[in-house]
Structures are given as structure tokens and as C-alpha cells.
Scaffold this motif. Structure first.
Motif, PDB file in Angstrom:
ATOM      1  N   UNK A   1     -63.947 -35.562  26.310  1.00 29.07           N
ATOM      2  CA  UNK A   1     -64.625 -36.139  27.476  1.00 29.07           C
ATOM      3  C   UNK A   1     -65.860 -35.319  27.832  1.00 29.07           C
ATOM      4  N   UNK A   2     -65.720 -33.985  27.829  1.00 31.16           N
ATOM      5  CA  UNK A   2     -66.842 -33.115  28.178  1.00 31.16           C
ATOM      6  C   UNK A   2     -68.010 -33.332  27.225  1.00 31.16           C
ATOM      7  N   UNK A   3     -67.702 -33.488  25.938  1.00 29.06           N
ATOM      8  CA  UNK A   3     -68.765 -33.693  24.949  1.00 29.06           C
ATOM      9  C   UNK A   3     -69.509 -35.004  25.212  1.00 29.06           C
ATOM     10  N   UNK A   4     -68.767 -36.058  25.536  1.00 32.43           N
ATOM     11  CA  UNK A   4     -69.416 -37.357  25.773  1.00 32.43           C
ATOM     12  C   UNK A   4     -70.247 -37.333  27.056  1.00 32.43           C
ATOM     13  N   UNK A   5     -69.733 -36.670  28.067  1.00 26.25           N
ATOM     14  CA  UNK A   5     -70.493 -36.586  29.314  1.00 26.25           C
ATOM     15  C   UNK A   5     -71.820 -35.871  29.089  1.00 26.25           C
ATOM     16  N   UNK A   6     -71.794 -34.790  28.332  1.00 30.58           N
ATOM     17  CA  UNK A   6     -73.017 -34.013  28.089  1.00 30.58           C
ATOM     18  C   UNK A   6     -74.055 -34.822  27.333  1.00 30.58           C
ATOM     19  N   UNK A   7     -73.598 -35.735  26.469  1.00 27.40           N
ATOM     20  CA  UNK A   7     -74.534 -36.547  25.692  1.00 27.40           C
ATOM     21  C   UNK A   7     -75.173 -37.660  26.518  1.00 27.40           C
ATOM     22  N   UNK A   8     -74.609 -37.926  27.704  1.00 28.40           N
ATOM     23  CA  UNK A   8     -75.090 -39.045  28.522  1.00 28.40           C
ATOM     24  C   UNK A   8     -76.158 -38.631  29.541  1.00 28.40           C
TER      25      UNK A   8
ATOM     26  N   UNK B   1     -80.728 -46.002  42.138  1.00 28.61           N
ATOM     27  CA  UNK B   1     -80.325 -46.840  41.014  1.00 28.61           C
ATOM     28  C   UNK B   1     -80.280 -46.046  39.712  1.00 28.61           C
ATOM     29  N   UNK B   2     -81.085 -44.985  39.635  1.00 29.88           N
ATOM     30  CA  UNK B   2     -81.033 -44.121  38.452  1.00 29.88           C
ATOM     31  C   UNK B   2     -79.638 -43.524  38.302  1.00 29.88           C
ATOM     32  N   UNK B   3     -79.051 -43.066  39.416  1.00 32.74           N
ATOM     33  CA  UNK B   3     -77.697 -42.510  39.372  1.00 32.74           C
ATOM     34  C   UNK B   3     -76.687 -43.575  38.970  1.00 32.74           C
ATOM     35  N   UNK B   4     -76.890 -44.815  39.466  1.00 33.70           N
ATOM     36  CA  UNK B   4     -75.987 -45.908  39.095  1.00 33.70           C
ATOM     37  C   UNK B   4     -76.061 -46.185  37.599  1.00 33.70           C
ATOM     38  N   UNK B   5     -77.266 -46.129  37.031  1.00 34.65           N
ATOM     39  CA  UNK B   5     -77.435 -46.367  35.590  1.00 34.65           C
ATOM     40  C   UNK B   5     -76.700 -45.303  34.781  1.00 34.65           C
ATOM     41  N   UNK B   6     -76.807 -44.048  35.216  1.00 36.26           N
ATOM     42  CA  UNK B   6     -76.088 -42.971  34.530  1.00 36.26           C
ATOM     43  C   UNK B   6     -74.590 -43.193  34.632  1.00 36.26           C
ATOM     44  N   UNK B   7     -74.107 -43.596  35.825  1.00 34.05           N
ATOM     45  CA  UNK B   7     -72.672 -43.833  36.013  1.00 34.05           C
ATOM     46  C   UNK B   7     -72.182 -44.931  35.077  1.00 34.05           C
ATOM     47  N   UNK B   8     -72.965 -46.010  34.949  1.00 31.98           N
ATOM     48  CA  UNK B   8     -72.579 -47.088  34.037  1.00 31.98           C
ATOM     49  C   UNK B   8     -72.528 -46.591  32.593  1.00 31.98           C
ATOM     50  N   UNK B   9     -73.474 -45.762  32.245  1.00 32.73           N
ATOM     51  CA  UNK B   9     -73.520 -45.198  30.892  1.00 32.73           C
ATOM     52  C   UNK B   9     -72.282 -44.328  30.642  1.00 32.73           C
TER      53      UNK B   9
ATOM     54  N   UNK C   1     -69.317 -44.882  27.841  1.00 33.39           N
ATOM     55  CA  UNK C   1     -69.076 -43.833  26.845  1.00 33.39           C
ATOM     56  C   UNK C   1     -67.615 -43.409  26.834  1.00 33.39           C
ATOM     57  N   UNK C   2     -67.005 -43.273  28.010  1.00 32.79           N
ATOM     58  CA  UNK C   2     -65.615 -42.813  28.083  1.00 32.79           C
ATOM     59  C   UNK C   2     -64.640 -43.896  27.678  1.00 32.79           C
ATOM     60  N   UNK C   3     -65.016 -45.162  27.819  1.00 34.38           N
ATOM     61  CA  UNK C   3     -64.091 -46.259  27.525  1.00 34.38           C
ATOM     62  C   UNK C   3     -63.792 -46.381  26.036  1.00 34.38           C
TER      63      UNK C   3
ATOM     64  N   UNK D   1     -59.024 -43.867  27.926  1.00 36.28           N
ATOM     65  CA  UNK D   1     -59.105 -43.378  29.308  1.00 36.28           C
ATOM     66  C   UNK D   1     -60.278 -44.038  30.008  1.00 36.28           C
ATOM     67  N   UNK D   2     -60.110 -44.246  31.277  1.00 37.53           N
ATOM     68  CA  UNK D   2     -61.211 -44.712  32.118  1.00 37.53           C
ATOM     69  C   UNK D   2     -61.432 -43.671  33.203  1.00 37.53           C
ATOM     70  N   UNK D   3     -62.458 -43.878  33.988  1.00 35.54           N
ATOM     71  CA  UNK D   3     -62.753 -42.895  35.024  1.00 35.54           C
ATOM     72  C   UNK D   3     -63.223 -43.595  36.289  1.00 35.54           C
ATOM     73  N   UNK D   4     -63.059 -42.897  37.397  1.00 33.90           N
ATOM     74  CA  UNK D   4     -63.572 -43.338  38.688  1.00 33.90           C
ATOM     75  C   UNK D   4     -64.665 -42.362  39.105  1.00 33.90           C
ATOM     76  N   UNK D   5     -65.804 -42.891  39.537  1.00 33.17           N
ATOM     77  CA  UNK D   5     -66.975 -42.051  39.808  1.00 33.17           C
ATOM     78  C   UNK D   5     -67.449 -42.282  41.233  1.00 33.17           C
ATOM     79  N   UNK D   6     -67.646 -41.193  41.957  1.00 31.07           N
ATOM     80  CA  UNK D   6     -68.260 -41.249  43.277  1.00 31.07           C
ATOM     81  C   UNK D   6     -69.655 -40.658  43.227  1.00 31.07           C
TER      82      UNK D   6
END
Length: 839
Positions: free
Chosen positions: A468-475, A501-509, A513-515, A527-532
Motif C-alpha cells: 500500500x505504501x508503495x502505491x501511495x507514493x507513486x500517486x 478539486x486537485x485534492x479530490x483528483x488525488x483521492x480518486x487516483x 490504485x489501492x483497489x 483492500x479499499x480505503x476511506x479518505x478524509x
């Protein structure tokens, strides 16, 4: 003004009196408050009829005549109150029987009216006043209960005093800290616990704070009655307006442990200082390099360590300038450093090198060193030269760099940790503030990660976190920061954004990636994730607030179905408080046995007979009434309470089947929903086996329902667990089929008996061709796989006709029956389904 109707039930068998009351309340409105109210009156002549009506309808107020055909006197109040626990009960009495009316109030009625005085002017206003008063009293009771729940859960001691300074409330934490019981604190002055040696200092600061109406802060000792001492930090604020205080609230924190550490640290610092003083006169006897010069700066002595570090023998070095033998540069600038011995001679004082100095050995090898230079005095006290003491710190400096890295990075993923994130976020906030920019913080929590840890072990869980950490860093960008907050929580700092909206785009990305499945240790994990998301400066002015608000938004994302992101909104803080209240209430509900099951029939569509039932959990809260699963199950899962709640529900369902069989009733299989947390728990299989053995029912009477998403989290593990359940003889069903991630290859391997079509497809099946095609496909798939198909949410004859035409096996929904309490469901077992609903 808005109109709010007050529903009134009149229990009166005197037609004349009933008519007078109805006339007095008919079409009336009262403007004694900001909300005008009218009365909706219903009349019954018997207490028994009233109790029946109260079982199906809610009334705000009940007017009860104490003289009825089927009841007399105050005992009627005792019969009525359980049927209407939330309603205002007012008894009606004749003028000659006021004593009985007053006794009825003692038994639980809220007030009484004297018949003969109930005119159209007085009665509506009196009744409105009583309803408003009860509403206010109920709200006050709820508010007090919430305060006490939060107070009891607080680790801080709480002491509340009135305007005269006398105690009116303390919580358990205060009593534990002070060593005083609630009775001992009640009415007392808070200062009685202050240690005599601290009293004057503390009370002086206290009186100044009270006089200036400011916040009081102090650290001092509590002297308990047993002679023990507790160090505390006390904060106090006035309640009410500053000019007219109603009292003060004090919070008390036990800081004894911190104080003990401070005392130990101070003693250690004193000892270290003394040791350094002694070391100054014994430097020549330690294993460091020692080098001396004369007043001209020429070398006069080297010890063996100095020879090894400089590459010069003593004989070769003697008489040479210090700069030739002791060559030093500043590591960062790579320029010659100032000669420490010359400084010590010129200034007649001990001096040291800068922190990053390097010693260039005679053969060119470089070593990081630390040194000090001190003047040497002759017999007359004049400076005669200098002594340098130095040592190689290459290893320790490398270790320090490593320790510094570890102190600010997560050991498992090597991502920045909370410490480094806070530093970078604070710096980013400073830059954003100066340049009028925005930044975003994303708080990410993996959904159901705990179940993977529990079922597959921490090794697999750790490898998944690394993936998960690796995928997050790539996003994210190189200028952004991905931090592991702890456990399965990650925080991402987007250091500069143009718009939210930039933050929303990153969250969607990130969600995408995690799905994608993670291949970990031979397992295909989903795994899925919940993002605030919180935005600076809109959602906070400092690092802690921005992170906390992102965390709050993340919990809101979880409650909104998970696998999504939510922006922080101010009202979410209230939701967080409500969530904590529900979590605490759930713990009390477990202890008090407030959970119960309702049963909804499942109907064989060919015969119209009941073929099974689904057990649905309900929470019967004493204050809020019946609470449905969607309001508490997600919270129970997050805080770990779903395991005991689910096991209790499973046991109760099996015990109920056993009771029906023992009573000779035609019992049917009962389906119980199993959450992801329960299914992945290490003791799940053993728990099911234990309950079946304990209740003695045949396993065919138990059906376990699981969703596709639960089964596909770790499909291989699911196959193993389902096979074990099938070996026990338990029936297995996939609930909400078609709404989650699934694989037909695995569906064929899962030993499933039943497919339940989700109600979202059934709802428009008679009018929507797409839904009709999906339902047709599921029914056909079920038949080909030899699985029964049950349609959920059947509510209309049109839906039923469609399903029967397609030969769906069974249906479940309001068209047949709502979920029923045990007693009502037993009547269906005895009498069968009504023909109108069964067909």
C-alpha cells in the motif's frame, strides 16, 4: 409561525365530558411559544382500547379518566404507563376526588385536571404548557446523561463548584486522583486537597485568576488522606458570563509520572555536569587522541591515538606547524577550518571544532572528528601553548544520522512518520500563509485491514502495508509527503494545491490504485480505503487541527459506505461526538442485554408457504427506542464490538429455533447475517460449532449470509472457511448478490446454497429492462449452479408476478411481511402466511 400538532388520546366513557374536551381542543392554537400548536384528538372509552391503540400509534399526551367501565382508580395509571412511556399522562378527576388524582401523580402521572374547569380558553394552554415542560425535561435528562457519559469516560479529573466555590460534582477520575469519595468531595472546597507546602503559591494564583476572570493553570501536589502525594496539573474556567459567574469547572490531570521523570533527569544532568568537570583534568588518561603545541602553534606532543589518526609519528611531527600535522576542513563547505589551538591561545579559553569537521590524515583518508582545545599555562599563569583532545566520530555520526532517520520514518514502510509529517506540514503551512496559497491533507484508513491481520497473520498484514505504501507514493508528486500515521492509517500532505478539486483528483487516483488486487504471500488480497480531506486554511490554522479534521472526515467516509473520500465539514465534529456516544452506549447495551432479533419470512413463490426466515438484529435503547442496524453496525465493527454482538445474535437465533422445535411449532431455517469482521475472526468456525452443539439444533436449520465483498477479500481463505461450514451441515447464502466485486470462477468454487438478489435490482424489475435482464441472469445462474434464488425487497404485486413468471424460488419483502418480533412471528408459524400476502 410553523404549526406543530400535538396528538392527544382521550380515555373517557362519559360522552358529555368527552364532548366538552373535544370542543375545547377543536381547531385551537396557542401562541404561548414561538411555535403555534394545534391538537389532534382521538377518543376511546376503555383502557384496554387505549392500550391497543398505543401499541400502533404515538401520542404526545394522554387524558385519562380515573373512572372507566373497565378500570377504576390509580391502578389504571400503572397499566397505562408501560404502553406509553414517552407520552405526557394527565388524569381527569372530579372535584370530589382530588386526593385520588394526586395519588395518581405520585404513581407516575405528570399532572391532573379537574373536570368542570376544562374550558376552551384554559385547557389548550394548560395542555400545551405541560407538553412543552415534559419536552424540556426529557431534553435535560438526555443532556445530563450525555455529560455524565463523557465525564465518566474522561481520564481527566473533573471538579465542578458553584458560585460560592463549593463542590457540586466530581467524576471518578477526580476521586481516584484525590483519594476522596464523591460524598467527601460534595459541598467541600476544592483547595482542601492542596499540599500545605504548595497552598500559598496556588491560592495566590487562583485568587488572581478569579479576580481577573481569566483561566487558571497550575501544577502542584495533592496530599491524600493516606499521606500519599499526587502531582497534578489543574486548569479552571468560570461557567456563565464573566461578570456573573455561576461557578467554575476544573480539570485535574495526574502528572506524577512526568514529574518523577523530570526529577530523575535533573539529577542525571547534575551528575553529568560534575563528571565533565572531573574529566577536564584527566583528559590525558583517556583513550582519545591528545596533541599539544607551544605558544607559536608548533607541535610538541602526540599520543599513540593521535599518531594513528593523523598519520604522523611523534618524531616526524615535533616542531612542525599544527596546520601541517592536524589538517581539518569543514565537511559541508570543504574549506579549511579555523585552527582551534590558536584560538585557545589567543583567547585563553577552551574552544571546540564546528560540528561537521573532517580530519585529513597524512595519506588523504578522511575521518569525522570532535575535538576541544584548551590553553596550557606556565608556572606564572601565562599561556604557554595549547592541548587538543579529539576522537573519531565517523561511526557515531553515521549512527546518529541513521537514528535521526529512524526517529522520523516508519520502520516498516520507511515512509515519514508523524514527527516528520508534523514538521513538513508546519513548514508548508508557513509558506502557504506567506504566499496566500492552499494545501491539502488526506487522511487514509484501509477498510477491514484488521480482518486480514486476524485471519492471515501480521506477516501478511505487514507485507500488505508495504505494498500500500508503495502505491501511495507513486500517486503523488515528489514535493508531497506520504506518511504512515500508525497501524493501517496513512496521511498525505499535498504541499501546494490550486483548488480543493486537485485534492479530490488525488483521492480518486489513490482509491483506484489501492483497489487493484495485491499479491502478498501467495494471496490475492483486495483492500479499499476511506479518505478524509481537509484544506488549509479553510479547515484549520495549524498542523494538529488540519490533521484532526482530515481524520474526522475519514471517519465520515467510513460511515458513508467506505471506499470513498469526503471533504471535512464543520458539522462532522458533531458527528464524531455522536459516534463516540454511540460507541459508549453500545458497550452499555452489551452489558444490559438490549439487543433482540426480529424475523422476516421468506416465501416459496410456487406454493406460497413460508420456507425460511431472516433474523435481523435490533437495539432496544431505553431512551431512544428501537435502533436499526444501519445506525450502529459500522461503529460496532470499527470498535471491535461486532464480534460479541454477532456471536450473541447467532446464539439467540439458534436458541429460538430450538425453542420452536421443542414447542412443536413447524420451525423453518433461520438466516443470520455475518459481517466481514466476524467471518475473518480466528475463532469464527469454532464459535459456530460451539453454538450448534450448545443449542442442539440440526445444522440445516441455520443459514449464514455473507456478501460477495466479504468473500472476495481473500478468496482462497474464503473457500476453506465455507467448506468447513458446509461440512458442518450449515446452509450458505450470498447476500446482496450483484452489488459487489465478484469472480464467477470463485463463485463456482464456493459451496453456496442460496443466491439472494439485491433489492436494488428487484425494485424496478417490472419497469426497467436492465434490472429485468440482471434478475433473469441471476435466476438462470442459480438454476445452472443448483442454487436456490431468493429475491429481496419484494413490495409490489407487479414484482411478485415477474419473479413467479421467471420461476424464482423464493421472495422476501414487505409484500409478504415486515420483520416481526418473536411473538408475532410465532403466530405465522402456527397459522401460516395470510393468503393475500402469500400469493
Amino acid at each position: 409561525m410553523a404549526n406543530a400538532q400535538i396528538r392527544v388520546l382521550l380515555i373517557e366513557d362519559d360522552a358529555v365530558d368527552a364532548g366538552l374536551i373535544a370542543q375545547a381542543l377543536a381547531g385551537t392554537e396557542t401562541a404561548s411559544s414561538k411555535v403555534a400548536r394545534s391538537f389532534l384528538l382521538e377518543c376511546v372509552t376503555k383502557l384496554s382500547l387505549a392500550c391497543e391503540k398505543l401499541g400502533s400509534a404515538h401520542f404526545d399526551a394522554i387524558l385519562l379518566d380515573l373512572a372507566l367501565a373497565d378500570g377504576q382508580g390509580i391502578d389504571m395509571v400503572s397499566q397505562l404507563l408501560p404502553a406509553a412511556p414517552d407520552a405526557l399522562v394527565v388524569v381527569l378527576s372530579s372535584a370530589s376526588d382530588v386526593a385520588a388524582a394526586r395519588l395518581a401523580v405520585q404513581r407516575g402521572a405528570h399532572d391532573y385536571f379537574i373536570k368542570g374547569h376544562l374550558d376552551a380558553h384554559w385547557l389548550p394552554r394548560a395542555l400545551h404548557y405541560l407538553v412543552e415542560r415534559k419536552t424540556a425535561q426529557d431534553a435535560l435528562l438526555i443532556s445530563e446523561a450525555r455529560f455524565r457519559a463523557m465525564s465518566d469516560a474522561s481520564p481527566l479529573g473533573i471538579f465542578v463548584s458553584d458560585a460560592q466555590g463549593n463542590c457540586i460534582y466530581t467524576n471518578g477520575a477526580y476521586q481516584q486522583i484525590s483519594g476522596l469519595s464523591f460524598a467527601e468531595t460534595l459541598g467541600s472546597d476544592w483547595s482542601q486537597a492542596i499540599h500545605p507546602e504548595d497552598r500559598q503559591r496556588v491560592l495566590s494564583a487562583w485568587h488572581a485568576a478569579v479576580k481577573d476572570a481569566t483561566t487558571f493553570h497550575a501544577e502542584f501536589r495533592f496530599l491524600r488522606s493516606d499521606g500519599s502525594i499526587v502531582w497534578t496539573r489543574v486548569n479552571s474556567n468560570a461557567m456563565g458570563a464573566a461578570m456573573e459567574p455561576h461557578g467554575r469547572v476544573k480539570t485535574v490531570e495526574d502528572i506524577t509520572a512526568r514529574k518523577s521523570e523530570e526529577f530523575v533527569l535533573h539529577a542525571a544532568e547534575e551528575a553529568l555536569f560534575a563528571e565533565k568537570e572531573r574529566a577536564q583534568v584527566t583528559l590525558n588518561s583517556i583513550g582519545d587522541a591528545v596533541l599539544t603545541t607551544d605558544i607559536m602553534g608548533n607541535v610538541t606532543y602526540l599520543n599513540l591515538v593521535a599518531e594513528a589518526m593523523t598519520g604522523w609519528s611523534r618524531q616526524e611531527a615535533l616542531g612542525r606547524p599544527l596546520e601541517e600535522v592536524f589538517r581539518i576542513i569543514e565537511g559541508s563547505a570543504r574549506q579549511a577550518a579555523l585552527n582551534p589551538a590558536k584560538r585557545a591561545i589567543a583567547e585563553d579559553m577552551t574552544v571546540g571544532l564546528s560540528a561537521d569537521c573532517l580530519l585529513i590524515r597524512r595519506d588523504g583518508f578522511e575521518a569525522a572528528i570532535e575535538d576541544s582545545a584548551a590553553p596550557i599555562h606556565n608556572r606564572d599563569g601565562r599561556v604557554a601553548g595549547a592541548v587538543l583532545v579529539f576522537h573519531d566520530v565517523s561511526k557515531s555520526r553515521a549512527m546518529a544520522l541513521k537514528m535521526s532517520h529512524l526517529a522520523k520514518h516508519d520502520f516498516l514502510t520507511d515512509l515519514p512518520n508523524r514527527v516528520l509529517l508534523t514538521e513538513r506540514l508546519s513548514q508548508a503551512i508557513g509558506l502557504a500563509h506567506r504566499h496566500g496559497k492552499q494545501l491539502a491533507v488526506l487522511f487514509l484508513d484501509l477498510d477491514d485491514f484488521k480482518h486480514i491481520n486476524d485471519s492471515l497473520g501480521h506477516t501478511i498484514g505487514d507485507q500488505l502495508l508495504q505494498s500500500v505504501a508503495s502505491r501511495l507514493s507513486l500517486c503523488v508528486r515528489a514535493t508531497d509527503t506520504v506518511c504512515r500515521q500508525g497501524g493501517d492509517e496513512f496521511v498525505i500532505l499535498l504541499a501546494e494545491i490550486d483548488q480543493p478539486q486537485h485534492a479530490a483528483s488525488v483521492a480518486e487516483k489513490l482509491l483506484v490504485a489501492l483497489a487493484v488486487q495485491h499479491l502478498v504471500g501467495g494471496h490475492e488480497l483486495h483492500v479499499t480505503s476511506s479518505i478524509g480531506i481537509s484544506i488549509y486554511p479553510d479547515d484549520g490554522s495549524n498542523a494538529d487541527t488540519v490533521i484532526q479534521n482530515a481524520d474526522t472526515a475519514m471517519y465520515y467516509a467510513k460511515t458513508s459506505g467506505r471506499n470513498n473520500y469526503q471533504f471535512f465539514k464543520a458539522e462532522m465534529n458533531a458527528s464524531a461526538v455522536q459516534r463516540l456516544f454511540i460507541e459508549n452506549s453500545l458497550r452499555h447495551a452489551m452489558k444490559r442485554g438490549e439487543f433482540l432479533l426480529h424475523y422476516q419470512p421468506q416465501i416459496d413463490l410456487a406454493s406460497g408457504a413460508m420456507s425460511g426466515a431472516e433474523a435481523l438484529i435490533r437495539w432496544r435503547d431505553p431512551d431512544r427506542g428501537i435502533i436499526y442496524p444501519e445506525q450502529f453496525v459500522a461503529i460496532a465493527e470499527d470498535c471491535g464490538l461486532i464480534i460479541p454482538i454477532g456471536k450473541s445474535a447467532l446464539r439467540e437465533a439458534c436458541m429460538q429455533v430450538a425453542r420452536w422445535l421443542k414447542a412443536g411449532l413447524p420451525a423453518v431455517p433461520v438466516a443470520v447475517n455475518i459481517s466481514a469482521v466476524e467471518f475473518r475472526h480466528k475463532d469464527f468456525l469454532a464459535g459456530v460449532s460451539e453454538i450448534l452443539e450448545e443449542t442442539g439444533i440440526e445444522p440445516r436449520y441455520l443459514e449464514l449470509e455473507l456478501t460477495e465483498s466479504v468473500l472476495m477479500q481473500d478468496a482462497e481463505s474464503s473457500v476453506s472457511i465455507l467448506s468447513a461450514l458446509k461440512a458442518m451441515g450449515v446452509q450458505l447464502a450470498i447476500d446482496d448478490f450483484g452489488t459487489g466485486y465478484s469472480s464467477l470462477a470463485y463463485l463456482k468454487r464456493f459451496p453456496i446454497d442460496i443466491l439472494k438478489i439485491d433489492q436494488s435490482f428487484v425494485r424496478d424489475v417490472a419497469t426497467d429492462s436492465n434490472d429485468a435482464a440482471i434478475v433473469n441472469a441471476v435466476i438462470g445462474m442459480g438454476k445452472n449452479l443448483r442454487q436456490r434464488v431468493i429475491a429481496e425487497g419484494v413490495e409490489t404485486p407487479g414484482q411478485l408476478a415477474f419473479l413467479k413468471t421467471r420461476e424464482c424460488d423464493a421472495g422476501q419483502g414487505y409484500l409478504f411481511s415486515r420483520p416481526l418480533p418473536t411473538e408475532a412471528f410465532e403466530k405465522l408459524l402456527v397459522n401460516g402466511m395470510p393468503a393475500a400476502t402469500a400469493h
